[in-house]
Design a protein around this motif. Structure first.
Motif, short mmCIF file in Angstrom:
data_model
loop_
_atom_site.label_atom_id
_atom_site.label_comp_id
_atom_site.label_asym_id
_atom_site.label_seq_id
_atom_site.Cartn_x
_atom_site.Cartn_y
_atom_site.Cartn_z
N ALA A 117 0.83 -1.37 -0.06
CA ALA A 117 -0.04 -0.13 0.05
C ALA A 117 0.78 1.21 -0.07
CB ALA A 117 -1.01 0.00 1.13
N LYS A 118 1.94 1.05 0.67
CA LYS A 118 2.76 2.30 0.88
C LYS A 118 3.48 2.58 -0.74
CE LYS A 118 6.83 3.43 3.13
NZ LYS A 118 8.28 2.64 3.61
N VAL A 119 4.03 1.46 -1.03
CA VAL A 119 4.62 1.72 -2.47
C VAL A 119 3.60 2.21 -3.45
CG1 VAL A 119 5.74 0.61 -4.35
CG2 VAL A 119 6.42 -0.23 -2.23
N GLN A 120 2.28 1.73 -3.37
CA GLN A 120 1.39 2.23 -4.17
C GLN A 120 1.11 3.73 -4.09
OE1 GLN A 120 -0.08 0.45 -6.60
NE2 GLN A 120 -1.62 1.88 -7.25
N LYS A 121 1.06 4.29 -2.67
CA LYS A 121 0.82 5.45 -2.47
C LYS A 121 1.87 6.37 -2.98
CE LYS A 121 -1.52 7.40 1.68
NZ LYS A 121 -1.55 7.29 2.91
N GLU A 122 3.06 6.04 -2.73
CA GLU A 122 3.89 6.70 -3.42
C GLU A 122 4.29 6.93 -4.74
OE1 GLU A 122 7.61 4.94 -1.55
OE2 GLU A 122 7.28 5.99 0.38
N ALA A 123 3.92 5.82 -5.40
CA ALA A 123 4.04 5.80 -6.85
C ALA A 123 2.77 6.81 -7.31
CB ALA A 123 3.71 4.50 -7.49
N GLU A 124 1.65 6.74 -6.74
CA GLU A 124 0.54 7.67 -7.16
C GLU A 124 0.86 9.07 -7.03
OE1 GLU A 124 -3.18 6.64 -5.16
OE2 GLU A 124 -3.24 4.72 -6.35
N ASN A 157 0.94 0.92 -13.82
CA ASN A 157 2.62 0.91 -14.14
C ASN A 157 3.34 2.04 -14.09
OD1 ASN A 157 4.48 -1.24 -14.41
ND2 ASN A 157 3.87 -2.05 -16.42
N PRO A 158 3.23 2.69 -13.10
CA PRO A 158 3.61 3.98 -12.94
C PRO A 158 5.39 3.89 -12.95
CG PRO A 158 3.13 3.09 -10.63
CD PRO A 158 2.74 2.03 -11.63
#
Lengths: 162, 119
Positions: A117-124, A157-158
């Protein structure tokens, strides 16, 4: 034949490998390779060097307490050879190894919980902040419908954009 | 410890790196100092008179493993940053040992057999 552990990185030192240093108070320091020996000579503390097992153990990166750790140990007593015992031990080794690997995997999985979730948030966040580097802001305003499609694709795929 | 010496009279002569290398073996390791500090007061050795050492080897700093010429110099040393940092380090965790390395590698405690274990 005894397989020693490296003083610095805790890896196994096989016979004929590495180097050992005997201090003038008769303490023995074994090293698996010149990398570890050099680090020792530089007086580095293995607990503060990230790639060593000692660091990983102290900082909770690796599994520390487990019943599978009870098998491999330094035995300072002579053992009378017993064929049946040897056969049993050889049979048990792969089983215990399998159990240990699975437990280590579980430990790693537990440790990485909440990371996705953390990685996803950072990528967004990065996507929103730096989309202007890929597409000019004016073009984003012009083609509003098209932008939505491209956003969905890039959100999957950010990291590919960089 | 050996090696570089900024106030040399004879400029031509090279500095001896060999003495520097030798001196490194004379320095006590961190674990030796730590053990020495954790010993009870009675077990510590009294300082023997040694004329080769500064101040006849009577003024010693346990933490830094150094001898001083007199009490005043030693007390000055106790105030230095180097010494205080060293004291702090020695107050902390025990230094890394081979046993720690083995435990970190996933080995159990050494098995010394029933005879040795009862001791």
């Amino acid at each position: 034949m005894r397989l020693e552990k490296c003083w610095f990185c805790s890896s196994t030192v096989y016979p004929g490998h590495g180097i050992q240093f005997v201090r003038n108070d008769a303490k023995i320091f074994r090293f698996c390779r010149s990398k570890c020996h050099k680090n020792f000579k530089m007086k580095r503390n293995p607990r503060k060097v990230k790639w060593t097992k000692a660091y990983r153990r102290v900082h909770g990166k690796d599994m520390t307490q487990d019943s599978t750790f009870e098998f491999e140990r330094k035995r300072n007593r002579p053992e009378r050879y017993d064929r049946n015992l040897a056969v049993d031990v050889l049979k048990a080794i792969p089983k215990i190894d399998k159990i240990r690997v699975s437990r280590e995997e579980r430990h790693h999985k537990n440790r990485m919980k909440g990371n996705k979730a953390k990685v996803q948030k950072e990528a967004e966040k990065e996507y929103e902040q730096s989309i202007h580097m890929v597409k000019a802001p004016s073009s984003l305003q012009q083609e509003k419908i098209k932008v939505k499609v491209s956003q969905q694709q890039s959100e999957e795929n950010p990291l590919m954009e960089e | 410890m050996g090696g570089k010496c900024p106030h040399r009279k004879v400029k031509k002569r090279r500095l001896s790196h060999k003495t520097d290398r030798r001196a490194r073996f004379l320095i006590k390791g961190d674990d030796m100092v730590y053990d020495e500090l954790n010993k009870p007061e009675e077990e510590r050795k009294t300082l023997p008179v040694d004329e080769d050492l500064p101040g006849m080897g009577q003024h010693y700093c346990l933490h830094c493993d150094r001898f001083f010429a007199n009490v005043a110099v030693r007390d000055d040393h106790f105030k230095t940053k180097k010494h205080r940092r060293r004291v702090k380090q020695m107050m902390g965790d025990a230094p890394h040992t081979q046993l720690d390395a083995e435990l970190a590698a996933g080995m159990g405690m050494p098995d010394n057999g029933p005879k040795l274990m009862s001791m």
